[in-house]
Design a protein around this motif. Sequence first.
Motif, PDB file in Angstrom:
ATOM      1  N   ALA A 130      18.910   8.552  -0.168  1.00 44.45           N
ATOM      2  CA  ALA A 130      19.820   7.598  -0.806  1.00 44.45           C
ATOM      3  C   ALA A 130      19.826   7.787  -2.326  1.00 44.45           C
ATOM      4  O   ALA A 130      20.893   7.767  -2.955  1.00 44.45           O
ATOM      5  N   LYS A 131      18.645   7.980  -2.912  1.00 45.85           N
ATOM      6  CA  LYS A 131      18.558   8.163  -4.370  1.00 45.85           C
ATOM      7  C   LYS A 131      19.209   9.478  -4.800  1.00 45.85           C
ATOM      8  O   LYS A 131      19.851   9.533  -5.850  1.00 45.85           O
ATOM      9  N   LEU A 132      19.034  10.527  -4.010  1.00 44.62           N
ATOM     10  CA  LEU A 132      19.678  11.798  -4.347  1.00 44.62           C
ATOM     11  C   LEU A 132      21.190  11.618  -4.373  1.00 44.62           C
ATOM     12  O   LEU A 132      21.869  12.064  -5.305  1.00 44.62           O
ATOM     13  N   SER A 133      21.718  10.955  -3.362  1.00 46.91           N
ATOM     14  CA  SER A 133      23.160  10.712  -3.292  1.00 46.91           C
ATOM     15  C   SER A 133      23.622   9.840  -4.458  1.00 46.91           C
ATOM     16  O   SER A 133      24.611  10.157  -5.120  1.00 46.91           O
ATOM     17  N   GLU A 134      22.877   8.773  -4.716  1.00 50.37           N
ATOM     18  CA  GLU A 134      23.207   7.845  -5.796  1.00 50.37           C
ATOM     19  C   GLU A 134      23.222   8.539  -7.158  1.00 50.37           C
ATOM     20  O   GLU A 134      24.057   8.240  -8.009  1.00 50.37           O
ATOM     21  N   GLN A 135      22.295   9.483  -7.348  1.00 44.91           N
ATOM     22  CA  GLN A 135      22.172  10.166  -8.630  1.00 44.91           C
ATOM     23  C   GLN A 135      22.951  11.481  -8.681  1.00 44.91           C
ATOM     24  O   GLN A 135      22.911  12.188  -9.682  1.00 44.91           O
ATOM     25  N   GLY A 136      23.654  11.817  -7.607  1.00 43.50           N
ATOM     26  CA  GLY A 136      24.456  13.040  -7.573  1.00 43.50           C
ATOM     27  C   GLY A 136      23.627  14.312  -7.583  1.00 43.50           C
ATOM     28  O   GLY A 136      24.069  15.337  -8.100  1.00 43.50           O
ATOM     29  N   LEU A 137      22.427  14.233  -7.021  1.00 44.42           N
ATOM     30  CA  LEU A 137      21.537  15.398  -6.976  1.00 44.42           C
ATOM     31  C   LEU A 137      21.603  16.072  -5.613  1.00 44.42           C
ATOM     32  O   LEU A 137      21.622  15.395  -4.584  1.00 44.42           O
ATOM     33  N   THR A 138      21.614  17.384  -5.623  1.00 42.56           N
ATOM     34  CA  THR A 138      21.515  18.126  -4.374  1.00 42.56           C
ATOM     35  C   THR A 138      20.036  18.318  -4.049  1.00 42.56           C
ATOM     36  O   THR A 138      19.167  18.125  -4.918  1.00 42.56           O
ATOM     37  N   GLN A 139      19.754  18.721  -2.816  1.00 38.96           N
ATOM     38  CA  GLN A 139      18.371  19.027  -2.452  1.00 38.96           C
ATOM     39  C   GLN A 139      17.825  20.141  -3.347  1.00 38.96           C
ATOM     40  O   GLN A 139      16.663  20.092  -3.755  1.00 38.96           O
ATOM     41  N   LYS A 140      18.669  21.099  -3.647  1.00 35.99           N
ATOM     42  CA  LYS A 140      18.246  22.226  -4.486  1.00 35.99           C
ATOM     43  C   LYS A 140      17.879  21.752  -5.892  1.00 35.99           C
ATOM     44  O   LYS A 140      16.850  22.158  -6.448  1.00 35.99           O
ATOM     45  N   MET A 141      18.690  20.886  -6.465  1.00 38.59           N
ATOM     46  CA  MET A 141      18.419  20.371  -7.810  1.00 38.59           C
ATOM     47  C   MET A 141      17.122  19.548  -7.813  1.00 38.59           C
ATOM     48  O   MET A 141      16.302  19.671  -8.715  1.00 38.59           O
ATOM     49  N   PHE A 142      16.970  18.713  -6.801  1.00 38.50           N
ATOM     50  CA  PHE A 142      15.782  17.882  -6.686  1.00 38.50           C
ATOM     51  C   PHE A 142      14.535  18.745  -6.507  1.00 38.50           C
ATOM     52  O   PHE A 142      13.512  18.506  -7.152  1.00 38.50           O
ATOM     53  N   ALA A 143      14.636  19.763  -5.664  1.00 35.60           N
ATOM     54  CA  ALA A 143      13.502  20.664  -5.445  1.00 35.60           C
ATOM     55  C   ALA A 143      13.070  21.311  -6.755  1.00 35.60           C
ATOM     56  O   ALA A 143      11.868  21.400  -7.048  1.00 35.60           O
ATOM     57  N   LYS A 144      14.040  21.745  -7.555  1.00 37.29           N
ATOM     58  CA  LYS A 144      13.720  22.371  -8.833  1.00 37.29           C
ATOM     59  C   LYS A 144      12.986  21.387  -9.750  1.00 37.29           C
ATOM     60  O   LYS A 144      11.992  21.735 -10.379  1.00 37.29           O
ATOM     61  N   LYS A 145      13.477  20.147  -9.808  1.00 37.30           N
ATOM     62  CA  LYS A 145      12.834  19.138 -10.646  1.00 37.30           C
ATOM     63  C   LYS A 145      11.412  18.837 -10.169  1.00 37.30           C
ATOM     64  O   LYS A 145      10.543  18.493 -10.965  1.00 37.30           O
ATOM     65  N   MET A 146      11.200  18.947  -8.855  1.00 37.30           N
ATOM     66  CA  MET A 146       9.888  18.657  -8.272  1.00 37.30           C
ATOM     67  C   MET A 146       8.949  19.869  -8.329  1.00 37.30           C
ATOM     68  O   MET A 146       7.762  19.735  -8.079  1.00 37.30           O
ATOM     69  N   GLY A 147       9.505  21.059  -8.629  1.00 33.78           N
ATOM     70  CA  GLY A 147       8.685  22.270  -8.596  1.00 33.78           C
ATOM     71  C   GLY A 147       8.378  22.698  -7.174  1.00 33.78           C
ATOM     72  O   GLY A 147       7.327  23.287  -6.893  1.00 33.78           O
ATOM     73  N   LYS A 148       9.296  22.401  -6.260  1.00 35.37           N
ATOM     74  CA  LYS A 148       9.136  22.706  -4.835  1.00 35.37           C
ATOM     75  C   LYS A 148      10.288  23.575  -4.371  1.00 35.37           C
ATOM     76  O   LYS A 148      11.276  23.740  -5.074  1.00 35.37           O
ATOM     77  N   THR A 149      10.170  24.093  -3.160  1.00 36.49           N
ATOM     78  CA  THR A 149      11.271  24.866  -2.590  1.00 36.49           C
ATOM     79  C   THR A 149      12.262  23.913  -1.926  1.00 36.49           C
ATOM     80  O   THR A 149      11.899  22.792  -1.540  1.00 36.49           O
ATOM     81  N   GLU A 150      13.471  24.380  -1.780  1.00 36.64           N
ATOM     82  CA  GLU A 150      14.486  23.581  -1.098  1.00 36.64           C
ATOM     83  C   GLU A 150      14.078  23.333   0.353  1.00 36.64           C
ATOM     84  O   GLU A 150      14.322  22.258   0.906  1.00 36.64           O
ATOM     85  N   ALA A 151      13.410  24.321   0.956  1.00 34.80           N
ATOM     86  CA  ALA A 151      12.949  24.176   2.343  1.00 34.80           C
ATOM     87  C   ALA A 151      11.934  23.044   2.465  1.00 34.80           C
ATOM     88  O   ALA A 151      11.955  22.277   3.439  1.00 34.80           O
ATOM     89  N   GLU A 152      11.050  22.918   1.477  1.00 37.30           N
ATOM     90  CA  GLU A 152      10.058  21.844   1.523  1.00 37.30           C
ATOM     91  C   GLU A 152      10.731  20.476   1.404  1.00 37.30           C
ATOM     92  O   GLU A 152      10.399  19.547   2.136  1.00 37.30           O
ATOM     93  N   VAL A 153      11.693  20.366   0.510  1.00 38.43           N
ATOM     94  CA  VAL A 153      12.430  19.107   0.363  1.00 38.43           C
ATOM     95  C   VAL A 153      13.174  18.795   1.664  1.00 38.43           C
ATOM     96  O   VAL A 153      13.205  17.644   2.108  1.00 38.43           O
ATOM     97  N   SER A 154      13.719  19.792   2.293  1.00 38.13           N
ATOM     98  CA  SER A 154      14.403  19.601   3.570  1.00 38.13           C
ATOM     99  C   SER A 154      13.442  19.038   4.613  1.00 38.13           C
ATOM    100  O   SER A 154      13.799  18.138   5.385  1.00 38.13           O
ATOM    101  N   ARG A 155      12.214  19.546   4.634  1.00 33.73           N
ATOM    102  CA  ARG A 155      11.204  19.020   5.566  1.00 33.73           C
ATOM    103  C   ARG A 155      10.888  17.559   5.240  1.00 33.73           C
ATOM    104  O   ARG A 155      10.704  16.745   6.139  1.00 33.73           O
ATOM    105  N   TRP A 156      10.818  17.240   3.945  1.00 35.49           N
ATOM    106  CA  TRP A 156      10.568  15.847   3.546  1.00 35.49           C
ATOM    107  C   TRP A 156      11.649  14.933   4.102  1.00 35.49           C
ATOM    108  O   TRP A 156      11.375  13.846   4.580  1.00 35.49           O
ATOM    109  N   LEU A 157      12.888  15.391   4.011  1.00 38.76           N
ATOM    110  CA  LEU A 157      14.021  14.568   4.413  1.00 38.76           C
ATOM    111  C   LEU A 157      14.177  14.464   5.929  1.00 38.76           C
ATOM    112  O   LEU A 157      14.990  13.687   6.412  1.00 38.76           O
ATOM    113  N   SER A 158      13.371  15.222   6.664  1.00 32.91           N
ATOM    114  CA  SER A 158      13.421  15.136   8.126  1.00 32.91           C
ATOM    115  C   SER A 158      12.819  13.820   8.610  1.00 32.91           C
ATOM    116  O   SER A 158      13.050  13.410   9.745  1.00 32.91           O
TER     117      SER A 158
END
Length: 87
Positions: free
Chosen positions: A35-63
């Motif tokens: 919800a926060k990613l959508s609200e802030q207009g962030l993609t999983q890829k952008m969020f992963a970069k900010k977190m220092g993580k891979t997009e795949a890891e963020v995808s697992r989080w969102l599962s």
Amino acid sequence: MTSTGKLFKECVANIPEEVKLEIGWSDAIAGKIAAKLSEQGLTQKMFAKKMGKTEAEVSRWLSGTHNFTLRTISKISAVLNTNMIDV
């Protein structure tokens, strides 16, 4: 009720309460992140970069099944500028 339905109900009834809570909380955190990613207009890829993580890891989080550490929840809270949990 079918035997499959009875077996399913029996299996669910035998899940320890702490496991049910863990699954519920993990799913709630994943939903709040999404919800926060959508609200802030962030993609999983952008969020992963900010977190220092891979997009795949963020995808697992969102599962909704990831076992978050307090450190990870704290970093997510800081990056998204929101309190992820209330105690």
